[in-house]
Design a protein around this motif. Sequence first.
Motif, PDB file in Angstrom:
ATOM      1  N   ALA A 225       0.833  -1.204   0.000  1.00  0.00           N
ATOM      2  CA  ALA A 225       0.000   0.000   0.000  1.00  0.00           C
ATOM      3  C   ALA A 225       0.870   1.256   0.000  1.00  0.00           C
ATOM      4  CB  ALA A 225      -0.934  -0.006   1.202  1.00  0.00           C
ATOM      5  N   TYR A 226       1.878   1.285   0.836  1.00  0.00           N
ATOM      6  CA  TYR A 226       2.766   2.448   0.868  1.00  0.00           C
ATOM      7  C   TYR A 226       3.488   2.625  -0.460  1.00  0.00           C
ATOM      8  CZ  TYR A 226       2.422   4.047   5.700  1.00  0.00           C
ATOM      9  OH  TYR A 226       1.981   4.602   6.874  1.00  0.00           O
ATOM     10  N   ALA A 227       3.942   1.526  -1.057  1.00  0.00           N
ATOM     11  CA  ALA A 227       4.643   1.621  -2.337  1.00  0.00           C
ATOM     12  C   ALA A 227       3.728   2.211  -3.408  1.00  0.00           C
ATOM     13  CB  ALA A 227       5.145   0.249  -2.763  1.00  0.00           C
ATOM     14  N   GLN A 228       2.479   1.729  -3.463  1.00  0.00           N
ATOM     15  CA  GLN A 228       1.568   2.205  -4.488  1.00  0.00           C
ATOM     16  C   GLN A 228       1.123   3.639  -4.212  1.00  0.00           C
ATOM     17  OE1 GLN A 228      -1.063  -0.761  -5.909  1.00  0.00           O
ATOM     18  NE2 GLN A 228      -2.572   0.669  -6.707  1.00  0.00           N
ATOM     19  N   MET A 229       0.875   3.948  -2.944  1.00  0.00           N
ATOM     20  CA  MET A 229       0.387   5.291  -2.618  1.00  0.00           C
ATOM     21  C   MET A 229       1.485   6.350  -2.705  1.00  0.00           C
ATOM     22  SD  MET A 229      -2.798   5.060  -2.462  1.00  0.00           S
ATOM     23  CE  MET A 229      -2.651   3.729  -3.676  1.00  0.00           C
ATOM     24  N   THR A 230       2.741   5.956  -2.565  1.00  0.00           N
ATOM     25  CA  THR A 230       3.838   6.890  -2.801  1.00  0.00           C
ATOM     26  C   THR A 230       3.810   7.373  -4.248  1.00  0.00           C
ATOM     27  OG1 THR A 230       5.241   5.913  -1.085  1.00  0.00           O
ATOM     28  CG2 THR A 230       6.349   7.151  -2.830  1.00  0.00           C
ATOM     29  N   GLU A 231       3.578   6.437  -5.168  1.00  0.00           N
ATOM     30  CA  GLU A 231       3.477   6.804  -6.573  1.00  0.00           C
ATOM     31  C   GLU A 231       2.238   7.658  -6.833  1.00  0.00           C
ATOM     32  OE1 GLU A 231       5.907   6.252  -8.785  1.00  0.00           O
ATOM     33  OE2 GLU A 231       6.950   5.501  -7.008  1.00  0.00           O
ATOM     34  N   THR A 232       1.129   7.281  -6.225  1.00  0.00           N
ATOM     35  CA  THR A 232      -0.117   8.029  -6.417  1.00  0.00           C
ATOM     36  C   THR A 232       0.013   9.460  -5.901  1.00  0.00           C
ATOM     37  OG1 THR A 232      -1.479   6.030  -6.276  1.00  0.00           O
ATOM     38  CG2 THR A 232      -2.568   8.128  -5.789  1.00  0.00           C
ATOM     39  N   MET A 233       0.588   9.609  -4.711  1.00  0.00           N
ATOM     40  CA  MET A 233       0.690  10.948  -4.124  1.00  0.00           C
ATOM     41  C   MET A 233       1.694  11.806  -4.888  1.00  0.00           C
ATOM     42  SD  MET A 233       0.599  11.815  -0.099  1.00  0.00           S
ATOM     43  CE  MET A 233      -0.003  13.430   0.419  1.00  0.00           C
ATOM     44  N   SER A 234       2.727  11.182  -5.405  1.00  0.00           N
ATOM     45  CA  SER A 234       3.708  11.922  -6.207  1.00  0.00           C
ATOM     46  C   SER A 234       3.060  12.468  -7.477  1.00  0.00           C
ATOM     47  CB  SER A 234       4.897  11.023  -6.562  1.00  0.00           C
ATOM     48  OG  SER A 234       5.552  10.573  -5.396  1.00  0.00           O
ATOM     49  N   ALA A 235       2.259  11.616  -8.127  1.00  0.00           N
ATOM     50  CA  ALA A 235       1.565  12.057  -9.343  1.00  0.00           C
ATOM     51  C   ALA A 235       0.521  13.125  -9.018  1.00  0.00           C
ATOM     52  CB  ALA A 235       0.905  10.860 -10.028  1.00  0.00           C
ATOM     53  N   ASN A 236      -0.156  12.967  -7.893  1.00  0.00           N
ATOM     54  CA  ASN A 236      -1.144  13.961  -7.458  1.00  0.00           C
ATOM     55  C   ASN A 236      -0.473  15.313  -7.194  1.00  0.00           C
ATOM     56  OD1 ASN A 236      -3.672  13.908  -4.757  1.00  0.00           O
ATOM     57  ND2 ASN A 236      -3.266  15.424  -6.306  1.00  0.00           N
ATOM     58  N   ALA A 237       0.711  15.274  -6.595  1.00  0.00           N
ATOM     59  CA  ALA A 237       1.383  16.506  -6.180  1.00  0.00           C
ATOM     60  C   ALA A 237       1.730  17.427  -7.338  1.00  0.00           C
ATOM     61  CB  ALA A 237       2.647  16.173  -5.393  1.00  0.00           C
ATOM     62  N   VAL A 238       1.904  16.884  -8.515  1.00  0.00           N
ATOM     63  CA  VAL A 238       2.285  17.720  -9.652  1.00  0.00           C
ATOM     64  C   VAL A 238       1.083  18.137 -10.499  1.00  0.00           C
ATOM     65  CG1 VAL A 238       4.618  16.784  -9.757  1.00  0.00           C
ATOM     66  CG2 VAL A 238       2.803  15.723 -11.134  1.00  0.00           C
ATOM     67  N   THR A 239      -0.130  17.754 -10.087  1.00  0.00           N
ATOM     68  CA  THR A 239      -1.309  18.216 -10.822  1.00  0.00           C
ATOM     69  C   THR A 239      -1.496  19.715 -10.613  1.00  0.00           C
ATOM     70  OG1 THR A 239      -2.846  17.758  -9.004  1.00  0.00           O
ATOM     71  CG2 THR A 239      -2.458  15.985 -10.606  1.00  0.00           C
ATOM     72  N   ARG A 240      -2.205  20.319 -11.520  1.00  0.00           N
ATOM     73  CA  ARG A 240      -2.444  21.756 -11.433  1.00  0.00           C
ATOM     74  C   ARG A 240      -3.197  22.109 -10.150  1.00  0.00           C
ATOM     75  NH1 ARG A 240      -6.717  25.486 -10.665  1.00  0.00           N
ATOM     76  NH2 ARG A 240      -6.211  27.453 -11.716  1.00  0.00           N
ATOM     77  N   ASP A 241      -4.211  21.306  -9.783  1.00  0.00           N
ATOM     78  CA  ASP A 241      -5.005  21.637  -8.597  1.00  0.00           C
ATOM     79  C   ASP A 241      -4.206  21.484  -7.306  1.00  0.00           C
ATOM     80  OD1 ASP A 241      -7.217  22.428  -9.968  1.00  0.00           O
ATOM     81  OD2 ASP A 241      -8.523  20.791  -9.325  1.00  0.00           O
ATOM     82  N   ALA A 242      -3.321  20.501  -7.230  1.00  0.00           N
ATOM     83  CA  ALA A 242      -2.494  20.373  -6.033  1.00  0.00           C
ATOM     84  C   ALA A 242      -1.567  21.576  -5.896  1.00  0.00           C
ATOM     85  CB  ALA A 242      -1.686  19.079  -6.072  1.00  0.00           C
ATOM     86  N   GLN A 243      -0.939  21.961  -6.990  1.00  0.00           N
ATOM     87  CA  GLN A 243      -0.050  23.121  -6.944  1.00  0.00           C
ATOM     88  C   GLN A 243      -0.828  24.393  -6.601  1.00  0.00           C
ATOM     89  OE1 GLN A 243       3.496  23.160  -7.320  1.00  0.00           O
ATOM     90  NE2 GLN A 243       3.029  21.008  -6.894  1.00  0.00           N
ATOM     91  N   GLU A 244      -2.028  24.528  -7.157  1.00  0.00           N
ATOM     92  CA  GLU A 244      -2.870  25.689  -6.866  1.00  0.00           C
ATOM     93  C   GLU A 244      -3.324  25.676  -5.405  1.00  0.00           C
ATOM     94  OE1 GLU A 244      -5.716  28.859  -6.818  1.00  0.00           O
ATOM     95  OE2 GLU A 244      -3.812  28.463  -7.850  1.00  0.00           O
ATOM     96  N   GLY A 245      -3.736  24.514  -4.913  1.00  0.00           N
ATOM     97  CA  GLY A 245      -4.212  24.436  -3.541  1.00  0.00           C
ATOM     98  C   GLY A 245      -3.133  24.742  -2.518  1.00  0.00           C
ATOM     99  N   ILE A 246      -1.935  24.216  -2.750  1.00  0.00           N
ATOM    100  CA  ILE A 246      -0.822  24.477  -1.833  1.00  0.00           C
ATOM    101  C   ILE A 246      -0.433  25.955  -1.879  1.00  0.00           C
ATOM    102  CG2 ILE A 246       1.608  23.972  -1.363  1.00  0.00           C
ATOM    103  CD1 ILE A 246       0.998  21.117  -2.531  1.00  0.00           C
ATOM    104  N   SER A 247      -0.371  26.507  -3.080  1.00  0.00           N
ATOM    105  CA  SER A 247      -0.019  27.928  -3.215  1.00  0.00           C
ATOM    106  C   SER A 247      -1.058  28.807  -2.541  1.00  0.00           C
ATOM    107  CB  SER A 247       0.089  28.295  -4.700  1.00  0.00           C
ATOM    108  OG  SER A 247       1.153  27.593  -5.313  1.00  0.00           O
TER     109      SER A 247
END
Length: 265
Positions: A225-247
């Motif tokens: 689960a951690y291995a798969q979710m590390t990849e998922t969260m990494s891909a999520n982090a570079v989406t436009r909405d993640a970058q917008e939300g953090i900013s």
Amino acid sequence: MSTSPAAIRIDRRDQVGYLVLSDPQRRNPLSKATMEAATAHLRSLDADRDIRVIVIAAHGPAFSAGHDLAEIVDRTEAEERAIFSACTELMETIHRVHQPVIAQVQGMALAAGCQLVATCDLAVASDTARFSTPGVKIGLFCSTPMVALSRAVGRKRAMQMLLTGQMIDAATAVDWGLLNAAVPAERLEQTVTELAGAVAGSSGETLAIGKRAFYQQIDLSEEDAYAQMTETMSANAVTRDAQEGISAFLEKRTPSWQPADQWSI
């Protein structure tokens, strides 16, 4: 094989899609036609990316009495399989649609009706609602409801419900994890509306990523689960909405989520 007519009503209010069981005189049985119609409607709502949340509700004093038992008498095994396969497809579709699905339960939810509640991502009920898997009492063990129920409430509690067929009340259902909350009947619709609004306020793309990820990891080992979710969260982090939300958080402003036609998924 003859089946009862479908009894489903669809409504849309702002960013929330409503799928309403609409055969109150018969306690909203899940006939094969109704289950197939519900699956088709869910897929239609899934395709509407302006819909951020789906609510499954029901008319009348009961949420759902479960399968239409008249359909299960004097059938071949192949016909029985078609009924239970339609049920499985409905439950799996609830997990596949990109929107979170909330059960709004105003009365009894029995057998496949209880399965429907257990399958939804979130569930809120009237404090007078009741839940059971009573198939054992009529010689038909609730084996398919068991799949969702055991994952919602755990082994011992699921076995208690399955082996006895006894009802549990709404307070017990909250304590056991079948429900998120139980509220007075007059507050049920408003509580679900507020919950749906709280969910719908987030990025639709992020909600879709998160729901899919939840069901991908839930039955994996912790390591996998951690291995798969590390990849998922990494891909999520570079989406436009993640970058917008953090900013937006860092800049102390309200985020501006991108329209659905620009999602990366």
